[in-house]
Design a protein around this motif. Structure first.
Motif, PDB file in Angstrom:
ATOM      1  N   THR A 121     -70.462 -11.665 -81.191  1.00 32.03           N
ATOM      2  CA  THR A 121     -70.799 -11.384 -79.811  1.00 32.03           C
ATOM      3  C   THR A 121     -70.280 -12.566 -78.820  1.00 32.03           C
ATOM      4  O   THR A 121     -70.599 -13.588 -79.227  1.00 32.03           O
ATOM      5  CB  THR A 121     -72.195 -11.361 -79.410  1.00 32.03           C
ATOM      6  OG1 THR A 121     -72.971 -10.100 -80.031  1.00 32.03           O
ATOM      7  CG2 THR A 121     -72.494 -11.143 -77.919  1.00 32.03           C
ATOM      8  N   TYR A 122     -69.357 -12.087 -77.959  1.00 33.16           N
ATOM      9  CA  TYR A 122     -68.713 -13.253 -76.828  1.00 33.16           C
ATOM     10  C   TYR A 122     -69.090 -13.216 -75.443  1.00 33.16           C
ATOM     11  O   TYR A 122     -69.428 -11.849 -75.154  1.00 33.16           O
ATOM     12  CB  TYR A 122     -67.215 -12.883 -77.075  1.00 33.16           C
ATOM     13  CG  TYR A 122     -66.663 -12.981 -78.402  1.00 33.16           C
ATOM     14  CD1 TYR A 122     -66.210 -14.232 -78.991  1.00 33.16           C
ATOM     15  CD2 TYR A 122     -66.493 -11.835 -79.250  1.00 33.16           C
ATOM     16  CE1 TYR A 122     -65.879 -14.318 -80.472  1.00 33.16           C
ATOM     17  CE2 TYR A 122     -65.825 -11.846 -80.563  1.00 33.16           C
ATOM     18  CZ  TYR A 122     -65.575 -13.078 -81.157  1.00 33.16           C
ATOM     19  OH  TYR A 122     -64.887 -13.259 -82.419  1.00 33.16           O
ATOM     20  N   THR A 123     -69.189 -14.137 -75.071  1.00 36.46           N
ATOM     21  CA  THR A 123     -69.662 -14.059 -73.573  1.00 36.46           C
ATOM     22  C   THR A 123     -68.825 -14.958 -72.587  1.00 36.46           C
ATOM     23  O   THR A 123     -68.178 -15.920 -73.184  1.00 36.46           O
ATOM     24  CB  THR A 123     -71.328 -14.418 -73.368  1.00 36.46           C
ATOM     25  OG1 THR A 123     -71.248 -15.971 -73.922  1.00 36.46           O
ATOM     26  CG2 THR A 123     -72.091 -13.710 -74.240  1.00 36.46           C
ATOM     27  N   ASP A 174     -66.617  -1.941 -76.043  1.00 34.19           N
ATOM     28  CA  ASP A 174     -67.411  -1.882 -74.618  1.00 34.19           C
ATOM     29  C   ASP A 174     -67.597  -3.249 -74.082  1.00 34.19           C
ATOM     30  O   ASP A 174     -68.001  -4.161 -74.940  1.00 34.19           O
ATOM     31  CB  ASP A 174     -68.471  -1.028 -74.559  1.00 34.19           C
ATOM     32  CG  ASP A 174     -68.272   0.341 -74.745  1.00 34.19           C
ATOM     33  OD1 ASP A 174     -67.035   0.934 -74.307  1.00 34.19           O
ATOM     34  OD2 ASP A 174     -69.166   1.099 -75.147  1.00 34.19           O
ATOM     35  N   ALA A 175     -67.322  -3.417 -72.816  1.00 33.65           N
ATOM     36  CA  ALA A 175     -67.684  -4.935 -72.319  1.00 33.65           C
ATOM     37  C   ALA A 175     -68.619  -4.489 -70.882  1.00 33.65           C
ATOM     38  O   ALA A 175     -68.438  -3.876 -70.100  1.00 33.65           O
ATOM     39  CB  ALA A 175     -66.470  -5.482 -71.787  1.00 33.65           C
ATOM     40  N   THR A 176     -69.732  -5.399 -70.941  1.00 33.95           N
ATOM     41  CA  THR A 176     -70.619  -5.358 -69.951  1.00 33.95           C
ATOM     42  C   THR A 176     -70.820  -6.536 -69.258  1.00 33.95           C
ATOM     43  O   THR A 176     -70.328  -7.390 -69.452  1.00 33.95           O
ATOM     44  CB  THR A 176     -72.047  -5.081 -70.593  1.00 33.95           C
ATOM     45  OG1 THR A 176     -72.410  -6.320 -71.427  1.00 33.95           O
ATOM     46  CG2 THR A 176     -72.177  -3.746 -71.393  1.00 33.95           C
ATOM     47  N   LEU A 177     -71.617  -6.309 -67.951  1.00 35.83           N
ATOM     48  CA  LEU A 177     -71.464  -7.348 -66.803  1.00 35.83           C
ATOM     49  C   LEU A 177     -72.978  -7.259 -66.321  1.00 35.83           C
ATOM     50  O   LEU A 177     -73.219  -6.238 -65.887  1.00 35.83           O
ATOM     51  CB  LEU A 177     -70.328  -7.227 -65.788  1.00 35.83           C
ATOM     52  CG  LEU A 177     -70.554  -8.079 -64.747  1.00 35.83           C
ATOM     53  CD1 LEU A 177     -70.064  -9.537 -65.320  1.00 35.83           C
ATOM     54  CD2 LEU A 177     -69.309  -7.636 -63.697  1.00 35.83           C
ATOM     55  N   SER A 178     -73.469  -8.553 -66.241  1.00 32.75           N
ATOM     56  CA  SER A 178     -74.704  -8.675 -65.480  1.00 32.75           C
ATOM     57  C   SER A 178     -74.415  -9.611 -64.331  1.00 32.75           C
ATOM     58  O   SER A 178     -74.123 -10.872 -64.611  1.00 32.75           O
ATOM     59  CB  SER A 178     -75.942  -9.221 -66.498  1.00 32.75           C
ATOM     60  OG  SER A 178     -76.818  -9.423 -65.805  1.00 32.75           O
ATOM     61  N   PRO A 235     -61.967 -16.261 -77.404  1.00 37.16           N
ATOM     62  CA  PRO A 235     -61.251 -14.997 -77.372  1.00 37.16           C
ATOM     63  C   PRO A 235     -61.518 -14.077 -76.335  1.00 37.16           C
ATOM     64  O   PRO A 235     -60.866 -13.077 -75.899  1.00 37.16           O
ATOM     65  CB  PRO A 235     -61.485 -14.171 -78.540  1.00 37.16           C
ATOM     66  CG  PRO A 235     -62.847 -14.862 -79.078  1.00 37.16           C
ATOM     67  CD  PRO A 235     -62.725 -16.299 -78.581  1.00 37.16           C
ATOM     68  N   PHE A 236     -62.720 -14.254 -75.449  1.00 36.63           N
ATOM     69  CA  PHE A 236     -63.212 -13.415 -74.502  1.00 36.63           C
ATOM     70  C   PHE A 236     -63.422 -14.266 -73.186  1.00 36.63           C
ATOM     71  O   PHE A 236     -64.114 -15.240 -73.120  1.00 36.63           O
ATOM     72  CB  PHE A 236     -64.476 -12.692 -74.911  1.00 36.63           C
ATOM     73  CG  PHE A 236     -64.929 -11.811 -73.563  1.00 36.63           C
ATOM     74  CD1 PHE A 236     -64.276 -10.544 -73.422  1.00 36.63           C
ATOM     75  CD2 PHE A 236     -66.338 -11.900 -73.056  1.00 36.63           C
ATOM     76  CE1 PHE A 236     -64.736  -9.645 -72.542  1.00 36.63           C
ATOM     77  CE2 PHE A 236     -66.773 -11.240 -72.098  1.00 36.63           C
ATOM     78  CZ  PHE A 236     -66.048 -10.012 -71.908  1.00 36.63           C
ATOM     79  N   ARG A 237     -62.596 -13.906 -72.181  1.00 35.92           N
ATOM     80  CA  ARG A 237     -62.815 -14.555 -70.869  1.00 35.92           C
ATOM     81  C   ARG A 237     -62.627 -13.478 -69.618  1.00 35.92           C
ATOM     82  O   ARG A 237     -62.308 -12.611 -69.676  1.00 35.92           O
ATOM     83  CB  ARG A 237     -61.667 -15.526 -70.785  1.00 35.92           C
ATOM     84  CG  ARG A 237     -60.281 -15.075 -70.921  1.00 35.92           C
ATOM     85  CD  ARG A 237     -59.174 -16.223 -70.693  1.00 35.92           C
ATOM     86  NE  ARG A 237     -58.028 -15.739 -70.686  1.00 35.92           N
ATOM     87  CZ  ARG A 237     -57.199 -15.504 -69.825  1.00 35.92           C
ATOM     88  NH1 ARG A 237     -57.776 -15.226 -68.459  1.00 35.92           N
ATOM     89  NH2 ARG A 237     -55.960 -14.904 -69.832  1.00 35.92           N
ATOM     90  N   THR A 238     -63.168 -13.843 -68.701  1.00 36.79           N
ATOM     91  CA  THR A 238     -63.282 -13.463 -67.229  1.00 36.79           C
ATOM     92  C   THR A 238     -62.385 -14.053 -66.267  1.00 36.79           C
ATOM     93  O   THR A 238     -62.126 -15.319 -66.439  1.00 36.79           O
ATOM     94  CB  THR A 238     -64.713 -13.040 -66.964  1.00 36.79           C
ATOM     95  OG1 THR A 238     -65.290 -14.422 -66.860  1.00 36.79           O
ATOM     96  CG2 THR A 238     -65.436 -12.406 -67.734  1.00 36.79           C
ATOM     97  N   GLU A 239     -62.169 -13.357 -65.381  1.00 40.78           N
ATOM     98  CA  GLU A 239     -61.192 -13.996 -64.340  1.00 40.78           C
ATOM     99  C   GLU A 239     -61.547 -13.409 -62.830  1.00 40.78           C
ATOM    100  O   GLU A 239     -61.530 -11.907 -62.848  1.00 40.78           O
ATOM    101  CB  GLU A 239     -59.674 -13.840 -64.641  1.00 40.78           C
ATOM    102  CG  GLU A 239     -58.691 -14.620 -63.804  1.00 40.78           C
ATOM    103  CD  GLU A 239     -57.265 -14.239 -64.097  1.00 40.78           C
ATOM    104  OE1 GLU A 239     -56.780 -13.569 -63.527  1.00 40.78           O
ATOM    105  OE2 GLU A 239     -56.747 -15.153 -64.855  1.00 40.78           O
ATOM    106  N   LEU A 240     -61.736 -14.334 -61.916  1.00 37.78           N
ATOM    107  CA  LEU A 240     -62.034 -13.782 -60.556  1.00 37.78           C
ATOM    108  C   LEU A 240     -60.566 -14.219 -59.660  1.00 37.78           C
ATOM    109  O   LEU A 240     -60.129 -15.304 -59.921  1.00 37.78           O
ATOM    110  CB  LEU A 240     -63.171 -14.559 -59.951  1.00 37.78           C
ATOM    111  CG  LEU A 240     -64.749 -13.653 -60.388  1.00 37.78           C
ATOM    112  CD1 LEU A 240     -65.657 -14.898 -59.908  1.00 37.78           C
ATOM    113  CD2 LEU A 240     -64.819 -12.424 -59.403  1.00 37.78           C
ATOM    114  N   PRO A 241     -60.273 -13.017 -58.829  1.00 40.38           N
ATOM    115  CA  PRO A 241     -59.233 -13.582 -57.953  1.00 40.38           C
ATOM    116  C   PRO A 241     -59.440 -14.724 -57.064  1.00 40.38           C
ATOM    117  O   PRO A 241     -58.698 -15.475 -56.634  1.00 40.38           O
ATOM    118  CB  PRO A 241     -58.784 -12.360 -57.059  1.00 40.38           C
ATOM    119  CG  PRO A 241     -59.165 -11.079 -58.233  1.00 40.38           C
ATOM    120  CD  PRO A 241     -60.676 -11.894 -58.779  1.00 40.38           C
TER     121      PRO A 241
END
Length: 675
Positions: A579-581, A531-535, A497-503
């Protein structure tokens, strides 16, 4: 009619003047001919105002020829000019002043900005000569565009080859070549051909184009490395001339799932001034299972091939194409179904599609059964007929369901219309609109939910691919719209359910790194309440933490530029106690695109000028450039004659004359009668 009015006015005025002359002679007026003449003139002016209220006025208009000075303001120009930058600016300013005296001078940089300060900034990170020339002729081509002066080093890294750009001008294109015209020694990897995705345990092929200048006698191996620096494969390169153009191929067994990073490196040829272009980074997403896509069409159509071509080479998809009379018995094995002009008027289709709650992409057309289409999906409502009309596309700048190439708006401006049905089309409140029609009605719509769907409200997608290739020499934007739509429909958001995407995975200095993130609830709807965080960690393990910004119902962050190196990242959020990563990697390249090639591409600058009736000059021949433009007989003013009807009532001097004549007659009579 005008001449008849003038004749009548003259006869009546003469008659009134004659009567006044006889009357004044009886009154023994000293000069009866003078008062009679003034009265006749007064009558004539008054009659003209009544009988001929408008007079034709002929205007001769002279339009100076336009000279457009197009300055390349990329970073490579600063390197090409070096210490001569101030002298060049002074010479160009003097040229501009002289040109302004004889022509209408317009100064642009390649981005189309007309500010003089922006001409000599030399801070652009990319160079697109073709688009700049197209924009210039589109803006001024219908006017008296006499000449374009292209001041550049000829090194382009965006857009199509400018030699293929058609310039509809009557004048000429003059090339002002900037930089060293001698050919520097250089070995570079110019382009990489590799799929973005591949299947686990498959053989992954990588092909690289290699160009070498003045590297005769070079013998070495092009090396393919993994992210740890281990050699995976090698390919020999033997160069036996001063201008080499070849390719090397590599085959890799993909034994690990996930995002894999490879580096292609060519050893220094010795004596190279630029070694930044001897290396290229490659990323491939290795998937464990392919997703099956079914394209079902009412009849054969070129749109089908366009979609197939866009999905070709993507290993994560297995595409099957069928017509409506060949529907597979088992539809449960397909993750996404694309229906082209289905349900149709003349072809019935089973309701098993809607019953199975499949992700479906509907493409409407002349054969579509719109009442049934309204029943099958909730994204769009059609109140239309099957008569078709043209609809120009307009990109929705607030769209944020997925990321698209940065030049999508520039491409959209060049796209032809799609054929859409006559009538009213409305999108539901929950829909996300990718493209609108120029009339404001939706054109390309995506609808989230437990069974997401997409609707393209017209046919003619194949023309979009053709026009993008015609204008930009690639299919990048249209293909990415197709791929991202299919990816949206096939995304298994229940498992992830949680995903990231880089152009993109490789960024060039000084580009800003941007990252998008998506969180879906149990109804497959995008949300961003938590809230969503990034490391982000570099290769030494040093990390830095960020917080995503909310963008509509998704997340987005602009990290800015970073030092060169390889980075890994981990995004995290908590929703409903879980928690989703999601994790990934990217590379920041120390060199910009402008550093990939050096020197002046004099052959290109010369060819552009020759093709467009111009000449080529270097920075020491700016005065000769001015003389050539002045002596070009094709660059001349445009003289036109216009005729307009001017009402006499608008001429203030006419009323002053009328008042002056009446006043003069009255004063004379008053004076002579008192004697």
């Amino acid at each position: 009619m005008l001449w008849l009015s003038l004749f009548i006015a003259l006869i009546v005025s003469f008659f009134v003047g004659w009567l006044m002359y006889k009357a004044d002679k009886k009154r023994v007026v000293p000069y009866p001919w003078l008062t009679a003449t003034l009265r006749a003139l007064l009558v004539l002016l008054t009659l003209l105002l009544l009988l001929a209220p408008q007079i034709n006025k002929h205007n001769i208009n002279t339009q100076k020829p336009i000279v457009l000075f197009l300055q390349d303001h990329s970073q490579s120009i600063a390197n090409a000019l070096g210490k001569d930058s101030s002298k060049y600016k002074s010479d160009v300013t003097a040229l501009a002043n002289k040109l302004s005296e004889r022509f209408k001078l317009i100064t642009w940089n390649l981005d189309g900005h007309i500010s003089k300060d922006s001409l000599f900034g030399y801070n652009a990170t990319t160079t697109d000569i073709s688009t700049a020339l197209s924009n210039a002729t589109e803006m001024y081509g219908q006017q008296n565009l006499g000449a374009i002066i292209l001041a550049s080093d000829g090194q382009y890294n965006q857009g199509a080859n400018p030699i293929f750009t058609q310039l509809p001008i009557n004048g000429a294109l003059y090339s002002l070549a900037i930089g060293d015209t001698s050919v520097p020694k250089d070995l570079r990897i110019t382009k990489i051909y590799a799929n973005k995705t591949a299947s686990l345990n498959s053989q992954f092929e990588i092909r690289a184009d290699i160009v070498a200048l003045r590297c005769n006698g070079y013998k070495n191996n092009i090396v393919l490395l993994d992210a740890s620096g281990n050699t995976i494969a090698e390919a020999p390169v033997n160069i036996n001339n001063d201008r080499f153009d070849g390719s090397s191929s590599f085959s890799v067994k993909l034994s690990k799932p996930g995002l894999q990073h490879y580096i292609l490196s060519a050893p220094n040829a010795g004596g190279e001034q630029n070694v930044a272009n001897n290396k290229q980074n490659i990323f491939v997403d290795v998937i464990e299972e392919k997703k099956k896509i079914l394209i079902l069409a009412a009849a054969p159509h070129p749109d089908i091939k366009a979609i197939n071509d866009a999905l070709k080479g993507l290993e994560q998809y297995e595409v099957t194409t069928k017509t409506v009379d060949q529907i597979p018995d088992n539809l449960s094995e397909y993750q996404c179904i694309i229906l082209h002009q289905l349900p149709a008027i003349n072809n019935t289709i089973s309701n098993q599609l809607s019953a199975q709650k499949k992700s479906i992409w509907y493409i409407a057309g002349a054969q579509s059964n719109y009442p049934q289409l309204n029943q099958w999906q909730q994204a769009v409502s059609f109140n239309v007929s099957n008569a078709m009309r043209d609809a120009e596309p307009s990109f929705n700048t607030s769209f944020n369901t997925f990321s698209l190439p940065q030049n999508i708006r520039a491409v959209c401006d060049k796209l032809p219309p799609l054929n859409v049905p006559f009538g009213t089309i409305n999108a539901s409140a929950a829909s996300n609109i990718l493209f609108n029609q120029s009339t404001g009605q939706p054109l390309w719509v995506l609808y989230p939910g437990t069974a997401p769907c997409a609707v393209l409200c017209g046919e003619g997608l194949w023309r979009w691919r053709l026009y993008e290739y015609k204008n930009f020499n690639r299919h990048e934007v249209v293909d990415e719209c197709i791929r991202q739509t299919v990816s949206f429909l096939t995304a298994n958001n229940k498992d992830k359910p949680f995903r990231t995407e880089l152009p993109k995975y490789v960024w060039n200095n000084p580009e800003h790194i941007q990252l998008n993130a998506y969180l879906y609830n149990s109804n497959n709807e995008p949300i961003n309440q938590p809230d969503a965080t990034l490391s982000i960690s570099d290769s030494t393990g040093h990390s830095k933490n960020y917080t995503f910004e909310r963008n509509g119902n998704t997340y987005r962050i602009d990290i800015g530029t970073m030092p060169a190196g390889t980075y890994s990242y981990k995004a995290q959020t908590t929703f409903n106690g879980k928690t989703y990563t999601d994790a990934g990697r990217f590379v920041m390249d120390a060199t910009s695109l402008e550093a990939q090639e050096s020197g002046c591409n004099y052959p290109l600058m010369y060819a552009l000028a020759q093709k467009n009736n111009g000449s080529t000059f270097n920075t020491n021949q700016i005065n000769a450039l001015y003389d050539s433009i002045v002596k070009n007989n094709n660059i001349r003013p445009l003289i036109s004659e216009t005729t307009e009807q001017v009402p006499l009532i608008d001429w203030k001097w006419y009323f002053l004359l009328l008042l002056l004549v009446a006043t003069a007659e009255w004063l004379l009579r008053k004076y002579w009668m008192a004697m």
